[in-house]
Design a protein around this motif. Structure first.
Motif, PDB file in Angstrom:
ATOM      1  N   ASP A  31       0.849  -1.190   0.000  1.00 56.61           N
ATOM      2  CA  ASP A  31       0.000   0.000   0.000  1.00 56.61           C
ATOM      3  C   ASP A  31       0.888   1.245   0.000  1.00 56.61           C
ATOM      4  O   ASP A  31       2.119   1.151  -0.137  1.00 56.61           O
ATOM      5  CB  ASP A  31      -0.964  -0.012   1.177  1.00 56.61           C
ATOM      6  CG  ASP A  31      -0.258  -0.099   2.534  1.00 56.61           C
ATOM      7  OD1 ASP A  31       0.988   0.019   2.580  1.00 56.61           O
ATOM      8  OD2 ASP A  31      -0.949  -0.286   3.551  1.00 56.61           O
ATOM      9  N   VAL A  32       0.280   2.397   0.149  1.00 53.20           N
ATOM     10  CA  VAL A  32       1.036   3.650   0.122  1.00 53.20           C
ATOM     11  C   VAL A  32       2.092   3.672   1.217  1.00 53.20           C
ATOM     12  O   VAL A  32       3.238   4.086   0.996  1.00 53.20           O
ATOM     13  CB  VAL A  32       0.088   4.863   0.250  1.00 53.20           C
ATOM     14  CG1 VAL A  32       0.887   6.157   0.360  1.00 53.20           C
ATOM     15  CG2 VAL A  32      -0.866   4.936  -0.939  1.00 53.20           C
ATOM     16  N   ILE A  82       2.832  10.073  -4.271  1.00 54.24           N
ATOM     17  CA  ILE A  82       3.935   9.300  -4.846  1.00 54.24           C
ATOM     18  C   ILE A  82       4.066   9.593  -6.329  1.00 54.24           C
ATOM     19  O   ILE A  82       5.174   9.703  -6.870  1.00 54.24           O
ATOM     20  CB  ILE A  82       3.711   7.792  -4.601  1.00 54.24           C
ATOM     21  CG1 ILE A  82       3.865   7.478  -3.105  1.00 54.24           C
ATOM     22  CG2 ILE A  82       4.676   6.948  -5.425  1.00 54.24           C
ATOM     23  CD1 ILE A  82       3.624   6.033  -2.746  1.00 54.24           C
ATOM     24  N   ALA A  83       2.930   9.740  -7.010  1.00 48.03           N
ATOM     25  CA  ALA A  83       2.943   9.965  -8.456  1.00 48.03           C
ATOM     26  C   ALA A  83       3.646  11.259  -8.837  1.00 48.03           C
ATOM     27  O   ALA A  83       4.175  11.388  -9.945  1.00 48.03           O
ATOM     28  CB  ALA A  83       1.512   9.954  -8.999  1.00 48.03           C
ATOM     29  N   LYS A  84       3.665  12.235  -7.909  1.00 44.09           N
ATOM     30  CA  LYS A  84       4.324  13.510  -8.203  1.00 44.09           C
ATOM     31  C   LYS A  84       5.816  13.333  -8.466  1.00 44.09           C
ATOM     32  O   LYS A  84       6.439  14.119  -9.176  1.00 44.09           O
ATOM     33  CB  LYS A  84       4.121  14.488  -7.037  1.00 44.09           C
ATOM     34  CG  LYS A  84       2.693  14.996  -6.887  1.00 44.09           C
ATOM     35  CD  LYS A  84       2.576  15.922  -5.681  1.00 44.09           C
ATOM     36  CE  LYS A  84       1.143  16.415  -5.489  1.00 44.09           C
ATOM     37  NZ  LYS A  84       1.001  17.265  -4.277  1.00 44.09           N
ATOM     38  N   GLU A  85       6.410  12.292  -7.866  1.00 40.00           N
ATOM     39  CA  GLU A  85       7.838  12.043  -8.022  1.00 40.00           C
ATOM     40  C   GLU A  85       8.124  10.982  -9.084  1.00 40.00           C
ATOM     41  O   GLU A  85       9.276  10.600  -9.279  1.00 40.00           O
ATOM     42  CB  GLU A  85       8.434  11.570  -6.684  1.00 40.00           C
ATOM     43  CG  GLU A  85       8.156  12.489  -5.503  1.00 40.00           C
ATOM     44  CD  GLU A  85       8.778  13.867  -5.706  1.00 40.00           C
ATOM     45  OE1 GLU A  85       9.868  13.936  -6.296  1.00 40.00           O
ATOM     46  OE2 GLU A  85       8.150  14.863  -5.298  1.00 40.00           O
ATOM     47  N   PRO A  92       3.174   4.814 -10.838  1.00 43.06           N
ATOM     48  CA  PRO A  92       3.910   4.692  -9.565  1.00 43.06           C
ATOM     49  C   PRO A  92       4.442   3.294  -9.283  1.00 43.06           C
ATOM     50  O   PRO A  92       5.513   3.148  -8.675  1.00 43.06           O
ATOM     51  CB  PRO A  92       2.863   5.106  -8.520  1.00 43.06           C
ATOM     52  CG  PRO A  92       1.926   5.995  -9.254  1.00 43.06           C
ATOM     53  CD  PRO A  92       1.844   5.429 -10.638  1.00 43.06           C
ATOM     54  N   PHE A  93       3.726   2.253  -9.711  1.00 44.36           N
ATOM     55  CA  PHE A  93       4.170   0.887  -9.447  1.00 44.36           C
ATOM     56  C   PHE A  93       5.372   0.529 -10.323  1.00 44.36           C
ATOM     57  O   PHE A  93       6.305  -0.143  -9.881  1.00 44.36           O
ATOM     58  CB  PHE A  93       3.014  -0.085  -9.666  1.00 44.36           C
ATOM     59  CG  PHE A  93       1.792   0.267  -8.859  1.00 44.36           C
ATOM     60  CD1 PHE A  93       1.765   0.080  -7.494  1.00 44.36           C
ATOM     61  CD2 PHE A  93       0.671   0.816  -9.469  1.00 44.36           C
ATOM     62  CE1 PHE A  93       0.657   0.426  -6.738  1.00 44.36           C
ATOM     63  CE2 PHE A  93      -0.445   1.161  -8.733  1.00 44.36           C
ATOM     64  CZ  PHE A  93      -0.458   0.971  -7.359  1.00 44.36           C
TER      65      PHE A  93
END
Length: 276
Positions: A31-32, A82-85, A92-93
């Motif tokens: 998970d996150v 997370i997607a911002k980076e 993201p995965f």
């Protein structure tokens, strides 16, 4: 090095080896929280010359990383931070897998329990993996949820197996034991469970003790294939399927019949097939 701020990881350092135990009950879902802390750790040690090898294991002997958290079906924006980076062209995965794959230290998985979905992709992304006979299991179970792997499996497994075997793993969606995983190239070796710790610990210490520069030179010389085009195709195919009503129905159905519980995860493929 301060490791007390990790809630899902237990980390020990000795002789150039960092041993990371994943401890995220009940079944170590990806998970996150878990993904963020693994990324944080990898960033923290990336440029640390005192850490030469990273060994990943689980505090739970039954599960390494179960799979991506299925409850994210109700939290579509959970990975926004997370997607911002995330680098352009990756979800993201996939970015998580690529971060593991390109880590400068030698990365090793000591697999004693089950790794499915994103957990199995984690195993395929590291440099080496060793599995306990009679205990370890690997599966890409996404097809049973109406989707395909979206965290790199289509590309990582294609570097390790023949095309036919990758198709078998993804479309067959069965739990693969340690010995078959070794034959297919998913893991380096299948070892008796009572020998796994000693073997991996000895290998990690021996690598960490090599003269300066040897690890970096070896990883540089052994090609790291550019998978960006294939990862783009994977994400597009995964996203198209994930948007269909069938995927939501199957994922919710899986949760309803026991996915992400310790009992249900031991027979997850059976539970998911029962929904069809």
């Amino acid at each position: 090095m301060n490791t007390s701020n990790y809630a899902t990881l237990q980390i020990e350092y000795a002789q150039g080896v960092a041993t990371v135990s994943i401890n995220h009950p009940p079944v170590n879902v990806l998970d996150v929280a878990l993904m963020s802390e693994i990324q944080q750790f990898l960033t923290q040690v990336r440029d640390d010359p005192s850490i030469r090898v990273i060994v990943f294991q689980s505090a739970d002997p039954d599960f390494f990383i179960a799979h991506v958290d299925m409850t994210l079906i109700d939290e579509p924006n959970a990975f926004d931070e997370i997607a911002k980076e995330t680098p352009n062209g990756l979800n993201p995965f996939q970015a998580f897998g690529e971060m593991i794959r390109k880590q400068p230290q030698v990365t090793i998985v000591k697999l004693e329990g089950i790794a499915r979905g994103g957990g199995a992709e984690f195993v395929a992304a590291v440099d080496m993996a060793f599995a306990a006979i009679g205990r370890a299991g690997l599966a890409q179970c996404e097809a049973l949820m109406g989707i395909i792997p979206g965290g790199g499996a289509t590309q990582y497994l294609s570097q390790r197996m023949t095309r036919g075997r990758v198709l078998e793993v993804i479309l067959g969606a069965e739990l693969v034991d340690a010995e078959l995983a070794e034959r297919y190239g998913w893991v380096n070796r299948a070892l008796p469970a009572n020998e796994l710790d000693a073997f991996v610990n000895r290998l990690a210490r021996n690598i960490a003790a090599l003269p300066d520069g040897v690890i970096a030179a070896t990883k540089k010389a052994i090609s790291t294939v550019d998978l960006s085009e294939g990862l783009g195709r994977e994400h597009e195919a995964w996203a198209e399927l994930f948007a269909l009503p069938n995927a939501e129905k199957l994922i919710r159905g899986g949760l309803k019949v026991g996915a992400q519980t310790k009992t249900g995860e031991k027979k997850l493929e059976h539970l998911l097939r029962s929904i069809f």
